[in-house]
Design an enzyme around this catalytic site. Structure first.
Site, PDB file in Angstrom:
ATOM      1  N   GLU A  30      -3.240  -2.463  10.428  1.00  0.00           N
ATOM      2  CA  GLU A  30      -4.496  -2.037  11.035  1.00  0.00           C
ATOM      3  C   GLU A  30      -4.486  -2.392  12.524  1.00  0.00           C
ATOM      4  O   GLU A  30      -5.234  -3.276  12.983  1.00  0.00           O
ATOM      5  CB  GLU A  30      -5.678  -2.700  10.326  1.00  0.00           C
ATOM      6  CG  GLU A  30      -5.947  -2.185   8.933  1.00  0.00           C
ATOM      7  CD  GLU A  30      -6.621  -0.821   8.927  1.00  0.00           C
ATOM      8  OE1 GLU A  30      -7.851  -0.752   8.851  1.00  0.00           O
ATOM      9  OE2 GLU A  30      -5.900   0.189   9.001  1.00  0.00           O
ATOM     10  N   HIS A  39      -8.386   6.743   2.853  1.00  0.00           N
ATOM     11  CA  HIS A  39      -8.492   5.314   2.581  1.00  0.00           C
ATOM     12  C   HIS A  39      -8.204   5.069   1.107  1.00  0.00           C
ATOM     13  O   HIS A  39      -9.034   5.325   0.239  1.00  0.00           O
ATOM     14  CB  HIS A  39      -9.902   4.824   2.956  1.00  0.00           C
ATOM     15  CG  HIS A  39     -10.149   3.388   2.633  1.00  0.00           C
ATOM     16  ND1 HIS A  39     -11.418   2.865   2.520  1.00  0.00           N
ATOM     17  CD2 HIS A  39      -9.296   2.353   2.407  1.00  0.00           C
ATOM     18  CE1 HIS A  39     -11.339   1.582   2.229  1.00  0.00           C
ATOM     19  NE2 HIS A  39     -10.071   1.245   2.147  1.00  0.00           N
ATOM     20  N   VAL A  93       0.468   1.832   7.834  1.00  0.00           N
ATOM     21  CA  VAL A  93       0.992   0.691   8.590  1.00  0.00           C
ATOM     22  C   VAL A  93      -0.146  -0.291   8.876  1.00  0.00           C
ATOM     23  O   VAL A  93      -1.264  -0.111   8.420  1.00  0.00           O
ATOM     24  CB  VAL A  93       1.672   1.155   9.900  1.00  0.00           C
ATOM     25  CG1 VAL A  93       2.811   2.105   9.597  1.00  0.00           C
ATOM     26  CG2 VAL A  93       0.668   1.813  10.848  1.00  0.00           C
ATOM     27  N   MET A 102       0.824  -1.203   0.000  1.00  0.00           N
ATOM     28  CA  MET A 102       0.000   0.000   0.000  1.00  0.00           C
ATOM     29  C   MET A 102       0.862   1.258   0.000  1.00  0.00           C
ATOM     30  O   MET A 102       0.700   2.152  -0.843  1.00  0.00           O
ATOM     31  CB  MET A 102      -0.936  -0.003   1.203  1.00  0.00           C
ATOM     32  CG  MET A 102      -1.825   1.236   1.308  1.00  0.00           C
ATOM     33  SD  MET A 102      -2.939   1.429  -0.107  1.00  0.00           S
ATOM     34  CE  MET A 102      -4.152   0.158   0.270  1.00  0.00           C
TER      35      MET A 102
END
Length: 719
Positions: free
Chosen positions: A408, A456, A406, A333
């Site tokens: 969750e 997000h 980082v 991500m």
């Protein structure tokens, strides 16, 4: 005429200039129709006087040529118009085509200069000219298929005659927008210039050199490139034989525009030009009164345009420019966000817990650039040079924005928040990339809650087009503006939501994932569950979606949510999704695609297939049967109902954000126009009745929210 000006130069060349009053771009609406008819009357009179040597078509708006049809006028049309009204509409449509046919058959050469985007109706105008000159870098094409329509002003007929059936099918049915350079290679633009100022000189020089010019399809010896529909060529015959089934397979019968485009191209290639124009008109009118086209026009034109113009961005705050971006976490991500940022010209500090991990993120970026066909080796080197891989927080000093990507885990996120704020300036915005953890609660670890916001991203971040921006209770307008601006800079479409469990996209997609798990646990055939999702228009089945995310990730997220709920004294109720994922991970060791297999098996060199152990695990005594339509509706109704609940609770306040977010973020069927537009299209009262049936049969997830009941009773739509 205020829309069109006619100006004749000393060489007898008439400039036909589009300059629609009160509009930033020229559009093909009622004003255009009136003006274009009169313009052709006047030009013909000038030609009859013997004083015209050619016509040069251009725009009077700097950097803007011509957009296309007026979508606002199209949306105002009645979908269920009576036959006589349809006949009138067809006649009016043919009247719009007529001036362009007159333009290309004036008997003098006609050239066009495209100084900006020529899309849809704008490119149909260009195709009616004998010679097309464009400024380098502009876009041209017929993108109507992307909003459920097809060209209706002669674009299908002319492009097919210009480049042949095979090539035109690809361009029109996919709604391709080509840069001018690619359009030149494709043979649909004739000459390029470096600047707007050069257009007139090049176009007029061609007019002077070609006094006898006519369209290629008007020449006596014309033959369609590749052969027309009457050709005995095997390639042509194969195209017509296999084409319809290929279109149906690719669209699952859910996209009528692609079906109409293919049929129109083939049908128009059988007949003379004027008959082909009539055929195109009938197909276009059929789509114009189709619900799918209405859905897609609303979502991908009206609502998308509103979002891109900043409808959800706070007013009164200047546009912000992020020059240095920090990213915490160099996994897929974080590295994906770094890829998008470096391509956008932003310097990136990619930080992880160790230099080794940070370097892995840099390697991911390098591999990503290598895979991208449009990125040259030189560009890849330039992009990589903008990414600094580090394990040192001190390197974040001077960042305008830091995005945390980082694990969750609340404790990890809290720790990196504090470490970061110790080295960045007081104006630095801190964004947490989380899919579900409440932003207001995460901001408690910050000493600057007004600068704290949620962003997000969707995986893979370098490709997925959406960013869901989450505003916490204390998030400032400035933080929201910065997050919005950087999202657009990264080439993403931002939607803005308020804080709440699962925000908008996660809570919405969770309902369909839960339904998939519930149906599996109830003993339904997983093949039918996956087929139903695809038949609805979802890009992948609900079970396949979890395989991509990985059951292990879903399990860990569920455990975190459970721990959070218990810490707040709100124990989570047991549910099918958690039970099924628990069994898949802990009982069967099926942890997802990345771990070798989940609901599916992934044989090396072969196609994925449903794991054979699912039947024994969940339906040992044989599969349960329910109506197939119920399976389909369970997978989509739950999402639309959850979208209404999110609006009822104030988590999402914009219908546009809900529709675009559901399509671009979680793969809600595009032909519906989004989670709320799907309700409009179904009919609110009918939707309520169907949901009540599903509620009675399959549980509380289908309970109808009061907001929906109120709108249905009042006859209001979600707009």
């Amino acid at each position: 005429m205020s829309y069109i000006r006619l100006e004749k130069d000393s060489d007898g060349i008439v400039e036909l200039i589009f300059d629609q009053p009160g509009k930033a771009v020229n559009t093909m609406g009622a004003d255009y129709e009136v003006a274009m008819k009169q313009a052709l009357v006047d030009i013909k009179a000038m030609i009859a006087d013997g004083s015209v040597t050619g016509v040069y078509v251009r725009s009077g708006k700097p950097g803007q040529f011509f957009a296309g049809g007026d979508i606002t006028e199209m949306l105002a049309m009645d979908l269920d118009m009576p036959a006589e009204e349809k006949a009138r509409m067809y006649s009016a449509l043919m009247d719009v085509k007529a001036p362009l046919r007159e333009l290309e058959t004036l008997g003098v050469p006609v050239a066009v200069g495209m100084n900006g985007p020529a899309l849809g109706g704008g490119f149909e105008i260009a195709l009616s000219c004998h010679y097309r000159v464009a400024v380098k870098g502009i876009q041209v094409g017929l993108p109507e298929a992307m909003i459920g329509l097809m060209p209706g002003a002669g674009g299908v007929v002319r492009l097919t005659r210009l480049i042949g059936m095979q090539e035109s099918i690809g361009l029109i049915s996919q709604g391709k927008r080509l840069k001018a350079e690619k359009a030149l290679e494709a043979g649909i633009v004739d000459e390029l210039v470096d600047s707007e100022e050069e257009l007139a000189a090049k176009a007029k020089a061609w007019i002077k050199a070609n006094p006898e010019a006519v369209q290629v399809w008007d020449k006596a010896d014309y033959q369609m490139p590749g052969g027309d529909a009457n050709s005995k060529d095997q390639g042509v015959q194969g195209l017509m034989f296999f084409g319809p089934s290929n279109v149906m397979a690719q669209t699952k019968g859910l996209m009528p525009a692609q079906q109409a485009i293919f049929a129109c191209i083939v049908d128009s290639a059988r007949v003379d030009f004027d008959t082909a124009q009539a055929i195109e008109g009938r197909y276009f009118l059929k789509l114009l009164t189709d619900q799918v086209a209405r859905n897609m026009m609303m979502a991908f034109f009206v609502q998308m345009e509103a979002l891109n113009k900043g409808a959800s961005r706070p007013d009164g705050i200047d546009k912000t420019v992020v020059k240095k971006l920090g990213i915490l976490g160099a996994g897929q991500m974080g590295a994906g966000i770094a890829v998008a940022a470096s391509k956008a010209g932003i310097d990136v500090v990619l930080k992880d817990i160790s230099q080794e991990n940070a370097d892995k993120g840099l390697a991911y970026a390098a591999a990503s650039f290598k895979k991208q066909r449009r990125v040259t080796e030189e560009q890849a080197t330039e992009y990589l040079a903008r990414i600094q891989a580090t394990a040192d927080y001190a390197d974040l000093a001077g960042c305008d924005l830091v995005i945390e990507a980082v694990f969750e885990n609340r404790d990890v996120k809290a720790a990196v928040t504090k470490e970061t704020e110790a080295v960045v300036g007081p104006d630095c915005i801190f964004a947490s990339n989380t899919s579900a953890l409440p932003i207001t609660e995460l901001a408690e670890a910050s000493g600057r809650a007004d600068n704290f916001i949620g962003m997000h991203f969707f995986s893979p971040a370098e490709k997925m087009p959406l960013v869901e921006i989450i505003r916490g209770d204390k998030t400032s307008d400035r933080a929201l503006a910065v997050a919005f601006d950087i999202s657009q800079k990264l080439g993403k479409t931002p939607i803005v939501v308020n804080d709440g469990p699962g925000f908008f996209t996660t809570r919405t997609i969770a309902t369909t994932i839960s339904q998939g798990a519930e149906m599996l646990e109830q003993g339904l055939n997983p093949v039918l569950i996956e087929s139903a999702a695809r038949d609805n228009g979802s890009p992948v089945g609900t079970l396949a979606a979890i395989d991509e995310i990985s059951q292990e990730t879903a399990y860990k997220n569920g455990q975190q949510l459970k721990a959070d709920a218990e810490a707040q004294g709100k124990p989570m109720a047991d549910n099918a999704a958690s039970r099924v994922v628990d069994r898949m991970v802990n009982e069967f060791g099926r942890k997802g695609k990345i771990h070798g297999g989940g609901y599916y098996e992934y044989p090396e060199g072969g196609k994925k297939r449903i794991w054979s152990g699912l039947k024994e695990a969940f339906a040992p005594n044989g599969y349960t049967e329910i109506p197939y339509q119920d399976i389909k509706d369970r997978l989509v109704f739950c999402q639309s109902l959850e979208a209404v609940r999110a609006m009822e609770e104030g988590v999402i306040t914009s219908v546009a954000d809900a529709n675009i977010g559901s399509i671009m973020g979680i793969g809600f069927p595009a032909q519906t126009g989004g989670a709320l537009q799907a309700i409009n299209a179904y009919g609110l009262k009918a939707f309520v009745e169907r949901a009540q049936y599903l509620h009675q049969q399959y549980g509380d997830v289908f309970a109808v929210p009061e907001l929906l009941i109120e709108k249905a009773e009042k006859g209001e739509l979600f707009l």
